[in-house]
Write an enzyme that holds these catalytic residues in place. Structure first.
Site, mmCIF file in Angstrom:
data_model
loop_
_atom_site.group_PDB
_atom_site.id
_atom_site.type_symbol
_atom_site.label_atom_id
_atom_site.label_comp_id
_atom_site.label_asym_id
_atom_site.label_seq_id
_atom_site.Cartn_x
_atom_site.Cartn_y
_atom_site.Cartn_z
ATOM 1 N N GLY A 414 0.813 -1.202 0.000
ATOM 2 C CA GLY A 414 0.000 0.000 0.000
ATOM 3 C C GLY A 414 0.850 1.258 0.000
ATOM 4 N N SER A 415 0.310 2.304 0.564
ATOM 5 C CA SER A 415 0.975 3.610 0.494
ATOM 6 C C SER A 415 2.273 3.693 1.283
ATOM 7 C CB SER A 415 0.020 4.704 0.977
ATOM 8 O OG SER A 415 -1.112 4.783 0.123
ATOM 9 N N ALA A 416 2.584 2.670 2.069
ATOM 10 C CA ALA A 416 3.853 2.671 2.799
ATOM 11 C C ALA A 416 5.039 2.655 1.846
ATOM 12 C CB ALA A 416 3.914 1.465 3.740
#
Length: 672
Positions: A414-416
């Site tokens: 994800g956005s990590a």
């Protein structure tokens, strides 16, 4: 006439040859033959060469059978019997008895054995005046110490299994006193069958297994009959067991896992070796009653933890002191110390509140792995000493999959991953941190060629979106645009520079991260999705944490380690991020926490001065409006002595990544 004369001469020569052959067999030749048969372990052939007196004194079972048994019991290998023919010898007719020296060497279960001995050969002659040499054999030929009688005996010393400790010498897998639960048959009382049923249920056994133990030949009514080992920590079970009249316990030593479920997937557990496993291991080191590592480090480090039994081969003679023939000292298993902080591991595991997920914690300066968590988990203390079929079925059928080791697996980050995408774009020169993109609404697509597919974001912007704003609010559309701008090859090459797509360099087997199924980003939609951590991108929690070490270590990715004996601060990937990029990203990641609209603003508490990046990976299937969401948070404090990479599954009804942020804050508050 000439033909008849030739035949006559030939016959005369044959008689001469036969006549001479009577004296051609020498004791040296017989010795050579005996040694050859011995080296080939053809004991029956050896026995045929013994004198009648020797055969009378030592029947076949005391020679042939005894050789077979002793050599078999000793595990004899590399047998070598040597005999050197003398440089000179007398004529056979002058000798009636000859003594010839020889030497024997072999490897045994207790190590090498060697000795020197002498063989006495006696001349014999049958009624046809045929000469032969026979051996005056005695048990000293087996081993000299047996010449005057005696038996072979063994003494064994079992090795202690090596223990596993954390960085502070706290035990993770240790040998401690446990209880061996058993019964005394005469105490079963008036209703033994009912008691057996209760006992079987508590111990996770069948009544048939209890009956089998009670019906063993050696069992007497007043004797203790062992049934199962139980850890002393299982107080509730022990209380119920001791309430049954026939139950008593004996102290013994067994494997214990003090941190239980919190370290279960890391340590694994030991169990009784199966028939299949027994076929695959060294038969000289394992027997059918041995325990062996089943999962985790117990299995990974089995060869180091197992140790080797000590063996002493003795010759025992009545009225005499035992003679040690060979001895191999016991080799206890190796103790292993990990870089793991067990208390931190416990805090992280507890924070999951039985939710499914995984976490990894690493010291970004040294590479020391401080925690590897998989939730939910099983109790290794229960599995080590036998689990009932009912309980095993419950574990296997649990929808949360407590047997699945999540820290060794990969997931969509994800956005990590966005700080890494940004670092790749900045290095490639395709991303200008100050350039703002005009983005309207909550969804976007490049053009109509994308069909119905659109990239969505969780919040709108108040103006042009630059890198800082995109990281603070976690804007998917911005990163999708940047992904398209840099191109598939640049993003793939960039991710590969962070180790994606190659075997992860770590002691514990961790599934390697992948860019996509084929390692390419040929599709625009796949490229856009990958740029913000979706698509087919898969990473482990530890690898994701490791990529962030580049921001705290002068652009170098530090190689993660698991054992304290490994080299610290070793660079895995050199200078993947420039100093300018580090400055930009560290400032932005701090604002993800401090900014009022930052996705991790809830972490702006205490004096930790946390910085990091949240992420929500959507796992919805094609055609679904919504689906499973996994929440991420990769975070580090101002002290930069820890990076925590944390993922919780099914956060769609828990507040998304905000749930993970709250858990991370609890962890930092607990360990301060």
């Amino acid at each position: 006439m000439k033909k008849s004369w030739a035949i006559f001469v030939l016959i005369i020569m044959m008689f001469l040859i036969i006549g001479c052959s009577k004296d051609e067999v020498t004791p040296e030749e017989k010795m050579k033959q005996f040694v050859s048969e011995w080296n080939d372990q053809k004991y029956s052939n050896m026995y045929d060469m013994l004198s009648k007196e020797a055969q009378s004194s030592f029947p076949t079972d005391q020679v042939v059978d005894r050789y077979k048994k002793i050599y078999g019991d000793l595990g004899v290998q590399n047998l070598e019997v040597k005999y050197k023919k003398p440089d000179s010898e007398k004529e056979d007719k002058d000798r009636e008895k000859v003594t010839l020296p020889f030497s024997v060497s072999m490897d045994s279960v207790a190590g090498p054995i060697s000795f020197d001995y002498e063989a006495t050969w006696v001349k014999t002659e049958n009624k046809d005046e045929e000469i032969n040499w026979v051996l005056q054999w005695d048990p000293g030929f087996i081993f000299p110490q047996l010449k005057d009688g005696g038996e072979i005996a063994f003494e064994t010393e079992k090795p202690h299994r090596g223990e596993i400790f954390d960085r502070n010498q706290s035990g993770l897998a240790v040998n401690e006193v446990i209880y061996e639960i058993g019964v005394v048959p005469e105490k079963f009382g008036d209703n033994p069958e009912e008691t057996k049923k209760k006992l079987a249920e508590l111990l996770g056994m069948d009544v048939e297994a209890i009956d089998q133990a009670l019906n063993t030949d050696w069992v007497e009514q007043n004797l203790f009959v062992p049934l199962k080992k139980v850890p002393t920590t299982n107080k509730e079970l022990l209380e119920k067991l001791f309430a049954l009249e026939p139950v008593i316990k004996r102290d013994t030593t067994g494997r214990m896992y003090p941190y239980g479920k919190a370290t279960a997937h890391l340590t694994g557990y030991i169990g009784k070796i199966t028939a299949e496993e027994l076929e695959e291991v060294d038969s000289s080191l394992y027997s059918a009653n041995d325990m062996i590592g089943k999962r985790g480090l117990e299995q990974l480090f089995e060869n180091r933890l197992k140790g080797e039994a000590g063996v002493k081969i003795l010759i025992q003679q009545e009225g005499k002191e035992d003679v040690v023939l060979a001895e191999k000292q016991v080799k206890h298993g190796e103790n292993i110390q990990l870089t793991i902080d067990a208390e931190l591991q416990k805090e992280i595991f507890t924070s999951y509140q039985d939710k499914s997920g995984t976490a990894a914690a690493i010291n970004p300066k040294t590479g020391e792995t401080l925690a590897l968590v998989s939730s939910p988990a099983f109790d290794p203390n229960q599995l080590a000493y036998g689990i009932s079929q009912k309980d095993w079925d419950t574990l296997q059928n649990d929808p949360q999959s407590p047997l699945l080791n999540r820290f060794a697996a990969t997931f969509a980050p994800g956005s990590a991953i966005k700080p890494i995408t940004a670092a790749i774009g900045l290095k490639a020169g395709t991303l200008d941190p100050d350039e703002g993109f005009e983005i309207n609404g909550l969804d976007w697509q490049k053009d109509e060629s994308w069909g119905n597919y659109k990239v969505t974001r969780v919040s709108t912007s108040n103006g042009p979106v630059d890198l800082e704003d995109a990281l603070i609010r976690s804007d998917n559309i911005y990163f999708a645009m940047q992904g398209l701008k840099m191109g598939g090859k640049t993003l793939v090459d960039g991710l590969q520079s962070f180790g994606v797509g190659e075997d992860f360099s770590f002691t514990y087997p961790i599934e390697k991260s992948t860019v996509s199924e084929d390692g390419k980003l040929d599709s625009e939609v796949l490229l856009a999705d990958t740029s913000y951590g979706q698509g087919q991108l898969q990473m482990s929690a530890l690898h994701l944490a490791t990529t962030y070490t580049s921001l705290l270590n002068d652009g170098n990715i530090i190689k993660p380690i698991l054992e304290t004996s490994e080299t610290k601060s070793e660079v895995w990937k050199k200078e993947v991020v420039s100093s300018d990029t580090i400055s930009i990203l560290k400032d932005d990641l701090r604002k993800v926490v401090t900014a009022s609209n930052g996705t991790a603003h809830a972490a702006d508490v205490g004096n930790f001065n946390l910085a990091g990046k949240t992420g929500t990976a959507e796992l919805k299937k094609a055609g679904e409006e919504s689906g499973q969401e996994n929440g991420w948070f990769v975070v580090y404090p101002e002290s930069e002595d820890l990076i925590l990479s944390m993922m919780v599954e099914h956060t769609e009804e828990l507040g998304g990544s905000h749930f993970v942020v709250d858990r991370a804050v609890e962890i930092f508050q607990a360990i301060q």
